[in-house]
Write an enzyme that holds these catalytic residues in place. Sequence first.
Site, PDB file in Angstrom:
ATOM      1  N   TYR A 265      30.529  32.941  50.890  1.00  0.00           N
ATOM      2  CA  TYR A 265      31.567  33.942  51.121  1.00  0.00           C
ATOM      3  C   TYR A 265      32.285  34.270  49.817  1.00  0.00           C
ATOM      4  O   TYR A 265      32.560  33.380  49.006  1.00  0.00           O
ATOM      5  CB  TYR A 265      32.573  33.415  52.153  1.00  0.00           C
ATOM      6  CG  TYR A 265      33.139  34.489  53.054  1.00  0.00           C
ATOM      7  CD1 TYR A 265      32.398  34.964  54.136  1.00  0.00           C
ATOM      8  CD2 TYR A 265      34.386  35.047  52.817  1.00  0.00           C
ATOM      9  CE1 TYR A 265      32.900  35.944  54.966  1.00  0.00           C
ATOM     10  CE2 TYR A 265      34.895  36.035  53.648  1.00  0.00           C
ATOM     11  CZ  TYR A 265      34.155  36.485  54.718  1.00  0.00           C
ATOM     12  OH  TYR A 265      34.648  37.473  55.528  1.00  0.00           O
ATOM     13  N   PHE A 271      33.266  45.659  45.861  1.00  0.00           N
ATOM     14  CA  PHE A 271      34.469  46.297  45.348  1.00  0.00           C
ATOM     15  C   PHE A 271      35.558  45.248  45.122  1.00  0.00           C
ATOM     16  O   PHE A 271      35.357  44.054  45.344  1.00  0.00           O
ATOM     17  CB  PHE A 271      34.927  47.382  46.322  1.00  0.00           C
ATOM     18  CG  PHE A 271      35.845  48.415  45.732  1.00  0.00           C
ATOM     19  CD1 PHE A 271      35.698  48.827  44.412  1.00  0.00           C
ATOM     20  CD2 PHE A 271      36.841  48.990  46.494  1.00  0.00           C
ATOM     21  CE1 PHE A 271      36.537  49.791  43.869  1.00  0.00           C
ATOM     22  CE2 PHE A 271      37.685  49.956  45.963  1.00  0.00           C
ATOM     23  CZ  PHE A 271      37.529  50.348  44.647  1.00  0.00           C
ATOM     24  N   GLY A 274      41.756  42.732  47.756  1.00  0.00           N
ATOM     25  CA  GLY A 274      43.067  43.292  48.069  1.00  0.00           C
ATOM     26  C   GLY A 274      43.644  42.590  49.283  1.00  0.00           C
ATOM     27  O   GLY A 274      43.300  41.449  49.579  1.00  0.00           O
ATOM     28  N   CYS A 277      47.359  38.919  50.991  1.00  0.00           N
ATOM     29  CA  CYS A 277      47.412  37.520  50.532  1.00  0.00           C
ATOM     30  C   CYS A 277      46.962  37.323  49.086  1.00  0.00           C
ATOM     31  O   CYS A 277      47.715  36.819  48.255  1.00  0.00           O
ATOM     32  CB  CYS A 277      46.577  36.634  51.453  1.00  0.00           C
ATOM     33  SG  CYS A 277      47.168  36.556  53.146  1.00  0.00           S
ATOM     34  N   LYS A 280      49.078  38.952  46.105  1.00  0.00           N
ATOM     35  CA  LYS A 280      50.435  38.407  46.126  1.00  0.00           C
ATOM     36  C   LYS A 280      50.465  36.948  45.687  1.00  0.00           C
ATOM     37  O   LYS A 280      51.284  36.546  44.846  1.00  0.00           O
ATOM     38  CB  LYS A 280      51.015  38.534  47.533  1.00  0.00           C
ATOM     39  CG  LYS A 280      52.368  37.835  47.733  1.00  0.00           C
ATOM     40  CD  LYS A 280      52.853  37.987  49.157  1.00  0.00           C
ATOM     41  CE  LYS A 280      52.031  37.172  50.134  1.00  0.00           C
ATOM     42  NZ  LYS A 280      52.265  35.694  49.973  1.00  0.00           N
TER      43      LYS A 280
END
Length: 446
Positions: A265, A271, A274, A277, A280
Amino acid sequence: MKVAVFGLGYVGSVTAACLAANGHDVWGVDVDLAKVGPITEGHSPVVEPGLDELVAEGVTAGRLHATTDPRLALDGADVSLICVGTPSTASGSTDLTYIRRAVRDIAEAAGVVAPPASGFHSIVVRSTVPPGTVDEVVEQVLAEVPASGDFTFGTAMCPEFLREGSGLADFYDPPFVVVGTRNPRVGTALTDLFGFIFANRGLPVDVQVVDIRTAEALKYACNAFHATKVSFANEMGRIFRHVGVDSREVMRIFVQDTSLNISPYYLRPGFAFGGSCLPKDLRSVLQLARVHDTDLPLLAGTLSTNELTVRDVVDRVVAGPGREIALLGLSFKTATDDLRESPSVELAERLIGKGYNLRIYDAIVNPSRLVGANLRHVTSKLPHLQRVLTADPAEALRGADLALVSATDSAAVGALLATPPARTIDLSGRLGAEVEALPGYEGVGW
């Protein structure tokens, strides 16, 4: 099978001894008598647990030989494995001098010795080399040396994955056996040569035959990732010790997660990341580092490379023709309407700002249902979302010069196949073979 191994350093010595132990007639070749001599006398030229004994057994059985003369090794040989050094140059590039020399030695020796019974000889690079080496270096050298009428050559890349200190165990239990070649006869020869590795473990033979450059790139990807893991763990230690945390305990628990942390994973090219989580929390860790006057260049670079991923797509759009763009997929990942820090939202904002006309499709996003931080974020980035958003992918594609596609739902894929624009940039890598076969298809990183 008679096998010539060029280069008797760490990789070559282990490879030669292990193949000889499996019954092959192995001839090691090196210009350095300090490496040839010990093998001839039944000793390993390098320090590696268990290798001394394996070399002694091979020499005693008459299956392992060492020489400085390539002609002795190539006489009747089926395969040449090139295991020579590929050191860094002063500029950091890979020095392929020894690769060229080994290939030239093979080609010149083939002009004066007998070929194998089949007349076919596989030249296989095991050394770590940049993508393109087999095509642009090995093949070039072979073209420069007058061809022998008795030998037919096939070329390949077969990377090794040996660690010093556990080389024998790694040879017999590799993570995978990969052969990059265009020649089916080379693929068959190497499957026969290395097939015993699987048979000894009671497994079906699984030699993966791939494109040459894929095999060349694989070793770089592996080693770059290994280095990244070491640096990541060290950066965690560097910041957490300032706040009274034992990073060894953190990482002990961290690696227990085999669903995300230690798994396939997040390891598919695509791409940018975002969502609510990752950006930030990464900024939070970096701020914690600044408070404690600690540099975390790997993590800081992660934000930079994420920005470059978005910028690269914008640059590719700008470099091409057309002003009408269909953006299929807006949320930061499928099966959610979360638009917070979605790279697709960022992409849309930049393209609109550059004067492009966008039509956006997302199977889940409904502006009337967005609330809280999610609504505030998209309103600040795309205040006119309602005007450019459509629930129909075909409508988004109507009149489009270019499609930017991260959506993978059947409606989006079906509409793309039905009315493909002149150009499609795939941001997900999971659109399927039919989409990838479309004229004008491009992958974001492939």
